[in-house]
Design an enzyme around this catalytic site. Sequence first.
Site, short mmCIF file in Angstrom:
data_model
loop_
_atom_site.label_atom_id
_atom_site.label_comp_id
_atom_site.label_asym_id
_atom_site.label_seq_id
_atom_site.Cartn_x
_atom_site.Cartn_y
_atom_site.Cartn_z
N LYS A 11 19.01 -27.69 -7.85
CA LYS A 11 20.09 -28.36 -8.58
C LYS A 11 20.93 -27.38 -9.41
O LYS A 11 20.54 -26.24 -9.63
CB LYS A 11 19.48 -29.47 -9.46
CG LYS A 11 18.81 -30.59 -8.66
CD LYS A 11 18.30 -31.70 -9.58
CE LYS A 11 17.69 -32.85 -8.79
NZ LYS A 11 17.22 -33.94 -9.68
N TYR A 51 22.91 -40.39 -4.13
CA TYR A 51 22.10 -41.08 -5.13
C TYR A 51 22.42 -42.58 -5.20
O TYR A 51 22.17 -43.22 -6.22
CB TYR A 51 22.27 -40.42 -6.50
CG TYR A 51 21.43 -39.16 -6.67
CD1 TYR A 51 20.04 -39.23 -6.68
CD2 TYR A 51 22.02 -37.91 -6.79
CE1 TYR A 51 19.26 -38.09 -6.83
CE2 TYR A 51 21.24 -36.76 -6.95
CZ TYR A 51 19.86 -36.87 -6.96
OH TYR A 51 19.08 -35.74 -7.11
N ASN A 114 16.49 -31.26 -13.91
CA ASN A 114 15.09 -30.94 -13.59
C ASN A 114 14.94 -30.06 -12.35
O ASN A 114 13.93 -30.10 -11.66
CB ASN A 114 14.25 -32.23 -13.51
CG ASN A 114 14.77 -33.19 -12.47
OD1 ASN A 114 15.70 -32.87 -11.73
ND2 ASN A 114 14.15 -34.35 -12.37
N HIS A 117 15.27 -31.44 -6.24
CA HIS A 117 15.08 -32.75 -5.63
C HIS A 117 14.17 -32.56 -4.41
O HIS A 117 14.29 -31.56 -3.71
CB HIS A 117 16.41 -33.33 -5.15
CG HIS A 117 16.25 -34.48 -4.18
ND1 HIS A 117 16.07 -35.77 -4.60
CD2 HIS A 117 16.17 -34.51 -2.82
CE1 HIS A 117 15.91 -36.56 -3.53
NE2 HIS A 117 15.98 -35.81 -2.44
N GLU A 128 18.07 -38.01 4.63
CA GLU A 128 18.69 -36.99 3.77
C GLU A 128 18.97 -35.71 4.56
O GLU A 128 20.01 -35.07 4.34
CB GLU A 128 17.79 -36.71 2.57
CG GLU A 128 17.69 -37.90 1.61
CD GLU A 128 16.66 -37.76 0.51
OE1 GLU A 128 16.54 -38.70 -0.31
OE2 GLU A 128 15.96 -36.73 0.45
P1 GDP Z 1 12.72 -37.75 -8.57
O1 GDP Z 1 12.40 -38.39 -7.23
O2 GDP Z 1 11.51 -37.15 -9.24
O3 GDP Z 1 13.87 -36.76 -8.49
O4 GDP Z 1 13.19 -38.92 -9.58
P2 GDP Z 1 14.10 -40.24 -9.39
O5 GDP Z 1 14.36 -40.53 -7.94
O6 GDP Z 1 13.49 -41.31 -10.24
O7 GDP Z 1 15.48 -39.84 -10.09
C1 GDP Z 1 16.46 -39.06 -9.44
C2 GDP Z 1 17.03 -38.05 -10.43
O8 GDP Z 1 17.74 -38.76 -11.45
C3 GDP Z 1 16.00 -37.22 -11.18
O9 GDP Z 1 15.52 -36.13 -10.46
C4 GDP Z 1 16.79 -36.79 -12.40
O10 GDP Z 1 17.69 -35.71 -12.11
C5 GDP Z 1 17.61 -38.05 -12.70
N1 GDP Z 1 16.91 -38.95 -13.65
C6 GDP Z 1 15.78 -39.69 -13.43
N2 GDP Z 1 15.44 -40.41 -14.53
C7 GDP Z 1 16.39 -40.11 -15.46
C8 GDP Z 1 16.62 -40.56 -16.80
O11 GDP Z 1 15.86 -41.36 -17.36
N3 GDP Z 1 17.73 -40.05 -17.44
C9 GDP Z 1 18.57 -39.16 -16.85
N4 GDP Z 1 19.64 -38.70 -17.54
N5 GDP Z 1 18.41 -38.72 -15.58
C10 GDP Z 1 17.33 -39.19 -14.90
#
Ligand code: GDP
Length: 140
Positions: A11, A51, A114, A117, A128
């Site tokens: 990222k 997303y 973070n 992905h 994807e």
């Molecule tokens: P992943 O599969 O571990 O990447 O997590 P998710 O699919 O739940 O979320 C997708 C992405 O959205 C994450 O990798 C973060 O970059 C972002 N994200 C997830 N939860 C949060 C949150 O509570 N706040 C914010 N600002 N970004 C989030």
Amino acid sequence: MAIERTFSIIKPDATRRNLTGGINAKIEAAGLRIVAQKRVKWGQEQAEAFYGVHRERPFFKDLVTFMTSGPIIVQVLEGDNAVAKYREVMGATNPANAAPGTIRKEFAESIEANSVHGSDSADNAKIEISQNFSAFEIVG
Ligand code: GDP
């Protein structure tokens, strides 16, 4: 165990801090092979499409702004049980909860920024990968 492919993104927070090589080293140390890789910059439409499942979440707009804020590295990783294995190497979404030695524990800045992905299922990996690569760009 079956050889599988997963989709990965390094990222913008990580490309900004010159961490592509450091993250790739962790991927390769885990036994995953990088069988496709390119550096691109997404526009709003691409980030929103990728997303789309998070469209209703409160952080969706911020996430799209973040994912379009700089270059990203899109990748296809191949190996035994690649989907689950890469999720392990990445660590928990929130770096505060990520296990020691994981990419997110070592490199992530926040729950949003973070660093990586990884697909969450084999079915999503196929979708994807095909959104981001044509077949001739993947060389196993
Ligand atoms: P992943 O599969 O571990 O990447 O997590 P998710 O699919 O739940 O979320 C997708 C992405 O959205 C994450 O990798 C973060 O970059 C972002 N994200 C997830 N939860 C949060 C949150 O509570 N706040 C914010 N600002 N970004 C989030």
